[in-house]
Motif scaffolding. Structure first.
Motif, PDB file in Angstrom:
ATOM      1  N   GLY A 171      50.385  71.251   0.933  1.00 24.34           N
ATOM      2  CA  GLY A 171      50.031  70.362   2.032  1.00 24.34           C
ATOM      3  C   GLY A 171      48.535  70.264   2.249  1.00 24.34           C
ATOM      4  N   GLU A 172      47.821  71.371   1.970  1.00 23.07           N
ATOM      5  CA  GLU A 172      46.368  71.394   2.153  1.00 23.07           C
ATOM      6  C   GLU A 172      45.610  70.932   0.915  1.00 23.07           C
ATOM      7  OE1 GLU A 172      45.774  75.452   3.156  1.00 23.07           O
ATOM      8  OE2 GLU A 172      46.754  75.300   5.121  1.00 23.07           O
ATOM      9  N   GLY A 173      46.333  70.748  -0.197  1.00 24.12           N
ATOM     10  CA  GLY A 173      45.673  70.340  -1.437  1.00 24.12           C
ATOM     11  C   GLY A 173      44.756  71.397  -2.007  1.00 24.12           C
ATOM     12  N   ASP A 174      45.074  72.686  -1.780  1.00 21.21           N
ATOM     13  CA  ASP A 174      44.233  73.797  -2.223  1.00 21.21           C
ATOM     14  C   ASP A 174      44.663  74.213  -3.633  1.00 21.21           C
ATOM     15  OD1 ASP A 174      42.909  76.175  -2.678  1.00 21.21           O
ATOM     16  OD2 ASP A 174      43.153  76.911  -0.634  1.00 21.21           O
ATOM     17  N   ALA A 175      43.998  73.673  -4.654  1.00 24.91           N
ATOM     18  CA  ALA A 175      44.408  73.905  -6.042  1.00 24.91           C
ATOM     19  C   ALA A 175      44.360  75.380  -6.417  1.00 24.91           C
ATOM     20  CB  ALA A 175      43.525  73.101  -6.989  1.00 24.91           C
ATOM     21  N   ALA A 176      43.328  76.092  -5.973  1.00 25.23           N
ATOM     22  CA  ALA A 176      43.209  77.506  -6.324  1.00 25.23           C
ATOM     23  C   ALA A 176      44.376  78.300  -5.763  1.00 25.23           C
ATOM     24  CB  ALA A 176      41.890  78.064  -5.794  1.00 25.23           C
ATOM     25  N   ARG A 177      44.726  78.027  -4.513  1.00 30.00           N
ATOM     26  CA  ARG A 177      45.843  78.761  -3.904  1.00 30.00           C
ATOM     27  C   ARG A 177      47.173  78.363  -4.547  1.00 30.00           C
ATOM     28  NH1 ARG A 177      47.232  82.300  -0.494  1.00 30.00           N
ATOM     29  NH2 ARG A 177      48.880  82.108   1.056  1.00 30.00           N
ATOM     30  N   ILE A 178      47.330  77.104  -4.888  1.00 33.64           N
ATOM     31  CA  ILE A 178      48.547  76.660  -5.562  1.00 33.64           C
ATOM     32  C   ILE A 178      48.736  77.437  -6.860  1.00 33.64           C
ATOM     33  CG2 ILE A 178      49.600  74.718  -6.803  1.00 33.64           C
ATOM     34  CD1 ILE A 178      48.253  72.881  -4.692  1.00 33.64           C
ATOM     35  N   LEU A 179      47.671  77.551  -7.642  1.00 39.43           N
ATOM     36  CA  LEU A 179      47.755  78.251  -8.923  1.00 39.43           C
ATOM     37  C   LEU A 179      47.967  79.748  -8.739  1.00 39.43           C
ATOM     38  CD1 LEU A 179      44.945  76.315 -10.782  1.00 39.43           C
ATOM     39  CD2 LEU A 179      47.365  76.293 -11.370  1.00 39.43           C
ATOM     40  N   ALA A 180      47.379  80.307  -7.687  1.00 33.12           N
ATOM     41  CA  ALA A 180      47.563  81.743  -7.424  1.00 33.12           C
ATOM     42  C   ALA A 180      49.003  82.044  -7.056  1.00 33.12           C
ATOM     43  CB  ALA A 180      46.630  82.190  -6.304  1.00 33.12           C
ATOM     44  N   LEU A 181      49.645  81.140  -6.338  1.00 27.71           N
ATOM     45  CA  LEU A 181      51.011  81.366  -5.868  1.00 27.71           C
ATOM     46  C   LEU A 181      52.053  80.993  -6.913  1.00 27.71           C
ATOM     47  CD1 LEU A 181      50.521  80.011  -2.246  1.00 27.71           C
ATOM     48  CD2 LEU A 181      51.164  82.356  -2.829  1.00 27.71           C
ATOM     49  N   TYR A 182      51.812  79.898  -7.626  1.00 25.91           N
ATOM     50  CA  TYR A 182      52.825  79.411  -8.565  1.00 25.91           C
ATOM     51  C   TYR A 182      52.650  80.119  -9.906  1.00 25.91           C
ATOM     52  CZ  TYR A 182      56.194  76.342 -10.770  1.00 25.91           C
ATOM     53  OH  TYR A 182      57.313  75.865 -11.414  1.00 25.91           O
ATOM     54  N   ARG A 183      53.349  81.227 -10.059  1.00 30.92           N
ATOM     55  CA  ARG A 183      53.263  82.005 -11.300  1.00 30.92           C
ATOM     56  C   ARG A 183      54.340  81.597 -12.301  1.00 30.92           C
ATOM     57  NH1 ARG A 183      51.888  88.182  -9.273  1.00 30.92           N
ATOM     58  NH2 ARG A 183      50.147  87.635  -7.905  1.00 30.92           N
ATOM     59  N   GLY A 184      55.208  80.722 -11.894  1.00 30.82           N
ATOM     60  CA  GLY A 184      56.285  80.277 -12.765  1.00 30.82           C
ATOM     61  C   GLY A 184      57.380  79.642 -11.934  1.00 30.82           C
ATOM     62  N   PRO A 185      58.480  79.196 -12.567  1.00 24.33           N
ATOM     63  CA  PRO A 185      59.551  78.520 -11.843  1.00 24.33           C
ATOM     64  C   PRO A 185      60.208  79.419 -10.792  1.00 24.33           C
ATOM     65  CG  PRO A 185      59.769  78.191 -14.218  1.00 24.33           C
ATOM     66  CD  PRO A 185      58.725  79.244 -14.020  1.00 24.33           C
ATOM     67  N   PHE A 186      60.775  78.790  -9.776  1.00 27.37           N
ATOM     68  CA  PHE A 186      61.479  79.507  -8.718  1.00 27.37           C
ATOM     69  C   PHE A 186      62.725  80.170  -9.284  1.00 27.37           C
ATOM     70  CE2 PHE A 186      64.984  79.330  -5.577  1.00 27.37           C
ATOM     71  CZ  PHE A 186      64.477  80.200  -4.619  1.00 27.37           C
ATOM     72  N   MET A 187      62.785  81.488  -9.232  1.00 25.50           N
ATOM     73  CA  MET A 187      63.956  82.295  -9.599  1.00 25.50           C
ATOM     74  C   MET A 187      64.649  81.762 -10.847  1.00 25.50           C
ATOM     75  SD  MET A 187      65.544  83.606  -5.983  1.00 25.50           S
ATOM     76  CE  MET A 187      66.322  84.980  -6.839  1.00 25.50           C
ATOM     77  N   ALA A 188      63.916  81.769 -11.961  1.00 30.66           N
ATOM     78  CA  ALA A 188      64.438  81.206 -13.209  1.00 30.66           C
ATOM     79  C   ALA A 188      65.705  81.905 -13.686  1.00 30.66           C
ATOM     80  CB  ALA A 188      63.355  81.284 -14.293  1.00 30.66           C
TER      81      ALA A 188
END
Length: 384
Positions: free
Chosen positions: A282-299
């Motif tokens: 929602g904030e468009g924070d690319a660095a935080r998005i990449l830090a949080l998204y380490r892979g798919p949700f509960m693959a």
């Protein structure tokens, strides 16, 4: 602590005070950390530089960024004079994150570059791993900064090779952190909780978004293909495991005994990486998005349509956000940043043909021939 104070060894006393304050702070008990720092120093005495750094780190963790920066700036000359390479590098890393949070991007980049250069010269690089892990947002933001991206990439590669303010009311809460993106891990008050049923983490995420559901409603949402009795029994097992691992207050029920409605307990402080990711999107924070998204949700969860839907929703949202930022950077002529964003986007979705093509176009203008050749090969491989 008292033995160290009586010994008269100043360096040992400062080290012990610093470690005690760090311990409290890492547990989220920032008030206790501040108390430990100031109890160890006599009345009216100023904190020595190492303890000023520790206080700055505690303040940054509490979100008091300006106060943290004041302490970092006051401590830095003394830290440089001490000629303690580890303390100086660590100070610069945490100061860079505080500068980034304060919106002082250019200063943050300069500070971080010095920290990374020093880290790469250190013989014992593994001791910085906890700091880099804590400062994940800083690390990911560095990967998007042309001036420091090569240094951060080198640091992350080296570390991989070497190591393979809360209130009293808050302290009564059960703090549970749920990681579901790329890996599944649940911690309670900072301690990992080994849960065996993959539906346990899934139910925490589900109930955080859909409280007050009956077992039948939960089963129909999460496991519509399961036979009703089997599904209901599995939900019972998941609830029992959560209560045994996290405390009975984690999942509560209300309503009639024969059809209770389940919700997360009011004494639970829940941190979900899924919700953190949505805020970052929602904030468009690319660095935080990449830090949080380490892979798919509960693959690993392959028997839940609800999990499948959330997995697809989050991956799509991440790719769209990064693609938008990549194209915005390209549009304003910041091609090096656009190339870094393309590389990060392809880590999320390696098979995106449009991004693979755009990366080659961008690279032909700013990258080395070797890089261009590699990107062309990867594009051709995807086309076969």
């Amino acid at each position: 602590m008292q033995i160290v104070q009586r010994s008269g060894d100043h360096e040992a006393r400062v080290w012990t005070i610093s470690r005690l304050a760090e311990f409290y702070s890492e547990q989220g008990q920032h008030a206790k950390a501040m108390e430990a720092l100031h109890k160890g120093v006599g009345p009216g005495q100023e904190l020595p530089p190492p303890l000023l750094v520790t206080r700055a780190v505690v303040l940054r963790r509490r979100g008091q960024v300006e106060l943290a920066l004041s302490d970092f700036e006051a401590a830095l000359p003394g830290v440089r004079a001490m000629q303690d390479a580890h303390l100086l590098t660590r100070t610069l890393l945490h100061q860079a994150d505080a500068l980034r949070r304060a919106g002082r991007a250019q200063e943050a980049v300069g500070c971080l570059r010095e920290a990374l250069e020093r880290l790469l010269q250190d013989r014992d690089q593994g001791r910085y791993k906890p700091d880099i892990e804590e400062l994940a947002e800083l690390a990911h933001s560095a990967l998007l900064e042309p001036e420091v991206a090569p240094f951060m990439e080198a640091v992350l590669e080296r570390l991989a090779a070497v190591t393979g303010g809360t209130s009293l009311d808050d302290e009564r809460l059960t703090h549970v952190q749920v990681q579901t993106l790329g890996r599944v891990q649940i911690t309670r008050d900072g301690q990992a909780v080994p849960l065996t049923l993959h539906g346990s983490a899934l139910l925490l995420v589900y109930l955080s978004q859909h409280p007050g559901r009956t077992r039948q409603e939960i089963q129909l949402d999460l496991y519509p293909d399961k036979e009703p009795v089997t599904g209901s029994n599995y939900i019972r097992s998941v609830i029992r495991e959560l209560r045994e691992g996290l405390g009975r207050e984690v999942v509560i029920h209300t309503g009639p005994h024969n059809q209770p409605r389940y919700s997360l307990g009011p004494g639970l402080s829940l941190t979900l990486d899924v919700e953190e990711l949505r805020r970052a999107l929602g904030e468009g924070d690319a660095a935080r998005i990449l830090a949080l998204y380490r892979g798919p949700f509960m693959a690993s969860v392959t028997d839940s349509e609800w999990a499948d839907g959330l997995r697809e929703e989050l991956q799509t949202a991440v790719t769209l956000a990064l693609r938008e930022q990549m194209r915005a950077a390209r549009g304003r002529g910041d091609l090096r940043r656009a190339l870094l964003l393309a590389n990060q986007l392809l880590r999320v979705d390696p098979y995106d043909p449009e991004v693979l093509e755009e990366r080659v176009e961008i690279a032909r203008r700013v990258a080395s021939p070797q890089e261009v050749a590699r990107y062309v090969v990867e594009l051709q491989r995807m086309g076969t």
